[in-house]
Design an enzyme around this catalytic site. Structure first.
Site, mmCIF file in Angstrom:
data_model
loop_
_atom_site.group_PDB
_atom_site.id
_atom_site.type_symbol
_atom_site.label_atom_id
_atom_site.label_comp_id
_atom_site.label_asym_id
_atom_site.label_seq_id
_atom_site.Cartn_x
_atom_site.Cartn_y
_atom_site.Cartn_z
ATOM 1 N N LYS A 71 0.843 -1.200 0.000
ATOM 2 C CA LYS A 71 0.000 0.000 0.000
ATOM 3 C C LYS A 71 0.876 1.247 0.000
ATOM 4 C CE LYS A 71 -3.503 2.542 2.581
ATOM 5 N NZ LYS A 71 -4.431 2.587 3.752
ATOM 6 N N GLU A 88 11.095 -4.313 4.086
ATOM 7 C CA GLU A 88 11.276 -5.732 3.760
ATOM 8 C C GLU A 88 10.838 -5.992 2.312
ATOM 9 O OE1 GLU A 88 9.527 -4.434 6.394
ATOM 10 O OE2 GLU A 88 9.106 -6.037 7.854
ATOM 11 N N GLY A 129 -4.560 -1.756 5.148
ATOM 12 C CA GLY A 129 -3.772 -2.891 4.670
ATOM 13 C C GLY A 129 -4.410 -4.222 4.998
ATOM 14 N N ARG A 130 -4.901 -4.347 6.245
ATOM 15 C CA ARG A 130 -5.458 -5.650 6.656
ATOM 16 C C ARG A 130 -6.873 -5.859 6.143
ATOM 17 N NH1 ARG A 130 -4.154 -2.279 10.566
ATOM 18 N NH2 ARG A 130 -5.808 -1.263 11.800
ATOM 19 N N GLU A 160 -4.096 -6.077 15.128
ATOM 20 C CA GLU A 160 -3.573 -4.804 14.617
ATOM 21 C C GLU A 160 -4.688 -3.753 14.602
ATOM 22 O OE1 GLU A 160 -1.829 -3.989 10.436
ATOM 23 O OE2 GLU A 160 -0.088 -4.285 11.726
ATOM 24 N N HIS A 179 -3.439 -32.289 19.523
ATOM 25 C CA HIS A 179 -2.193 -32.950 19.937
ATOM 26 C C HIS A 179 -1.124 -31.905 20.206
ATOM 27 C CE1 HIS A 179 -4.170 -36.577 18.424
ATOM 28 N NE2 HIS A 179 -4.575 -35.789 17.431
ATOM 29 N N LYS A 231 9.842 -0.053 13.317
ATOM 30 C CA LYS A 231 10.352 0.151 11.959
ATOM 31 C C LYS A 231 11.455 1.209 11.958
ATOM 32 C CE LYS A 231 6.024 -0.726 9.409
ATOM 33 N NZ LYS A 231 4.998 -0.111 8.538
HETATM 34 O O1 F6P Z 1 2.181 -3.780 9.996
HETATM 35 C C1 F6P Z 1 2.049 -2.479 9.574
HETATM 36 C C2 F6P Z 1 1.562 -2.474 8.158
HETATM 37 O O2 F6P Z 1 1.408 -1.148 7.734
HETATM 38 C C3 F6P Z 1 0.283 -3.255 7.948
HETATM 39 O O3 F6P Z 1 -0.860 -2.558 8.347
HETATM 40 C C4 F6P Z 1 0.359 -3.489 6.472
HETATM 41 O O4 F6P Z 1 -0.552 -4.489 6.034
HETATM 42 C C5 F6P Z 1 1.818 -3.910 6.329
HETATM 43 O O5 F6P Z 1 2.519 -3.106 7.292
HETATM 44 C C6 F6P Z 1 2.400 -3.731 4.933
HETATM 45 O O6 F6P Z 1 2.269 -2.386 4.569
HETATM 46 P P1 F6P Z 1 2.393 -2.024 2.997
HETATM 47 O O7 F6P Z 1 1.235 -2.730 2.313
HETATM 48 O O8 F6P Z 1 2.295 -0.531 2.945
HETATM 49 O O9 F6P Z 1 3.711 -2.539 2.515
#
Ligand code: F6P
Length: 536
Positions: free
Chosen positions: A208, A214, A267-268, A353, A384, A498
């Site tokens: 987003k 990462e 995002g979620r 979150e 289990h 971060k």
């Molecule tokens: O964990 C923080 C967050 O912003 C989430 O809400 C989001 O889904 C994820 O990192 C990845 O963010 P992006 O889609 O901006 O890379």
């Protein structure tokens, strides 16, 4: 005028008194008193059947919980969210994931923008691209058809598409191979590149913000991998799924390969947007639209059903009852379906979150517990693993059991055994073995029971049912957040880690004096430096 603190509302006070009455009541008694309990404490739609009779509730409990929802004007809050009000106050934007699955004819204009038209246009762009890809007409730099799609993203840019692609695996047809890379641990991208061809692999950079380190690190590694293998037109092998197209262009992805969503999609909550492109690549757009349709049906249910017959409202209220009155600390999500093995992780991000917060919308400390710790695993495996703790441990941990009524064709014996275990576990948690009728059992074998659970059944895991299930959990999460008076749509708590990681990464790489940290951080950095930092 900030809303009254939830715990001072009349219904909350009444629930506190009612909880004291209910504390000594065993669910076995409630079932004995009411032979129709399963019918009286369950709800169903065309897609799901939800049995919530195995909670420590009576009709009075539900009356008081529904009264609490009414005192917080939950219906007004739902209307506000659906109509695009600025419900995410700290980020100054709406939360309009429901608009991503509106059917064609619906209208919704916000600040002069025709939202459904914008959504439709981007979905059509995605549909055209996916059709070309699935027809083998999208070619790489050597002219060979693309046969592999690698999604590079994390959090909501990974969990949703990964879950849905995996859950609907048996709907895959005429599709490219779809892989997911999320972690910056190089082991993950290496494991995918090792089985992919640089001539026929397409990378979807799903982000987003298009700023998650990462994801950008993995995308750069993918680009390097292509170039090192002779690729002379990397742009043919990248697309971007993002709300930040400018950053994608800067990364080197052409506009025709950028698929957009909007700031008003969290995002979620984004699997319904172009973030779902890998899903459509795998199961086709017809099934992806079925998935959207299932979610829309749950949206309509949430908006139209009276509170007492409203699934997200009832499930959200039961969370409040278990967490804030019975002091449960966790929620176990246990799908009795291997294809839903990622569901606990997905719901974990969705709920924790969203509602892992401690300030109200007015900026005051909440003064009561908010989100549960949400985790789980697949049945029967968890029987289990950690079910022992739920049966004989010292904690009260409500469980969500989910199961399809039908299994794989021709494997009825497997499915009957799977379903029998699901039903047995929820019964054992509720009833225990005190009235097993057998001779007195030694104390170490006693299972007290009175442990709450919800059982969600559906005929078959279709795209529509999965859409309805995920929307049900989205709206349940919204109900929780609303009842706690918090903002379920921001996530400022993840920013500090971060930011710290940037400086620590520089210190790990550097030789200069280690930065001004606590002694533990400094020592950990020193040990990395001393180790030489690289593999042996
Ligand atoms: O964990 C923080 C967050 O912003 C989430 O809400 C989001 O889904 C994820 O990192 C990845 O963010 P992006 O889609 O901006 O890379």
């Amino acid at each position: 005028m900030p809303p009254r603190k939830r715990s001072s509302l009349p219904a909350w006070q009444e629930l506190k008194r009612h909880h004291r009455e209910m504390s000594g009541v065993h669910m076995r008694e409630l079932f004995k008193e009411d032979p129709g309990r399963a019918k009286n404490f369950s709800l169903e739609t065309d897609d799901v059947y939800v049995d919530f009779s195995r909670h420590r509730i009576t009709s009075r409990t539900l009356d008081l919980l529904v009264a609490l929802a009414g005192e917080t004007d939950i219906e007004g809050a739902v209307t506000q969210m659906y109509d695009g009000a600025c419900v995410n106050r700290t980020e100054q934007c709406p939360a309009l994931h429901t608009a991503l699955r509106l059917p064609e004819r619906r209208r919704l204009v916000i600040e002069g923008r025709d939202i459904p038209s914008e959504v439709r246009r981007e979905l059509e762009r995605m549909e055209n691209f996916v059709s070309t890809l699935r027809a083998g007409k999208l070619t790489g730099w050597t002219g060979k058809p693309i046969d592999t799609l690698v999604n590079i993203g994390i959090g909501g840019s990974d969990l949703g598409p990964r879950l849905v692609t995996e859950a609907l695996e048996h709907y895959r047809a005429q599709a490219p191979g779809v892989h997911f890379v999320a972690n910056v641990d190089a082991d993950e991208i290496e494991s995918v590149l090792r089985v992919s061809s640089p001539e026929t692999t397409l990378f979807a950079v799903s982000s987003k913000s298009f700023a998650t380190r990462e994801t950008l690190r993995n995308a750069a590694t993918a680009g390097k991998w292509l170039v090192e293998r002779g690729c002379r037109d990397v742009s043919k092998h990248f697309i971007a799924l993002t709300a930040n197209p400018a950053a994608a262009v800067e990364f080197g992805i052409g506009n025709e390969h950028i698929f957009k969503f909007w700031e008003w999609v969290g995002g979620r909550y984004s699997v319904w947007s172009v973030i779902g492109l890998p899903v459509a690549a795998s199961i086709g757009m017809v099934n992806f639209r079925e998935f959207l349709g299932g979610a829309h049906r749950m949206d309509e249910h949430f908006k139209s059903q009276p509170l007492r017959r409203n699934l997200p409202v009832i499930l959200g209220l039961l969370d409040i009852w278990n967490l804030n009155f019975f002091k449960a600390a966790a929620l176990a999500v246990i799908p009795y379906a291997r294809s839903l093995k990622l569901l606990p992780d997905y719901i974990g991000q969705l709920m924790m979150e969203s509602n892992g917060k401690s300030l109200t919308l007015a900026g005051a400390k909440v003064g009561y517990e908010t989100s549960a710790v949400v985790w789980g695993g697949t049945g029967t495996n968890v029987q289990h693993a950690f079910l022992q703790l739920l049966h004989q441990g010292t904690r009260l941990i409500p469980v969500d059991f989910l199961a399809p009524l039908s299994g794989r064709d021709g494997e009825e014996e497997h499915h009957r055994l799977l379903l029998a275990n699901c039903i047995a576990q929820s019964r054992a948690l509720m009833a225990g073995n005190a009235d097993s009728g057998k001779e007195k059992i030694p104390r170490y074998r006693v299972v007290a029971g009175n442990k709450p659970s919800t059982t969600i059944l559906f005929r078959k895991l279709t795209p529509r049912v999965l859409g309805a299930l995920l929307a049900l959990y989205e709206h349940r999460t919204f109900v929780q957040g609303h009842l706690w008076g918090i903002n379920p749509f921001d996530q400022w708590g993840v920013e500090l880690g971060k930011t710290l990681a940037v400086g620590i990464a520089d210190d790990l790489a550097g030789t200069q004096t280690i930065g001004d940290y606590d002694a533990s951080t400094a020592e950990l950095i020193r040990r990395y430096r001393e180790s030489g930092g690289e593999g042996e």
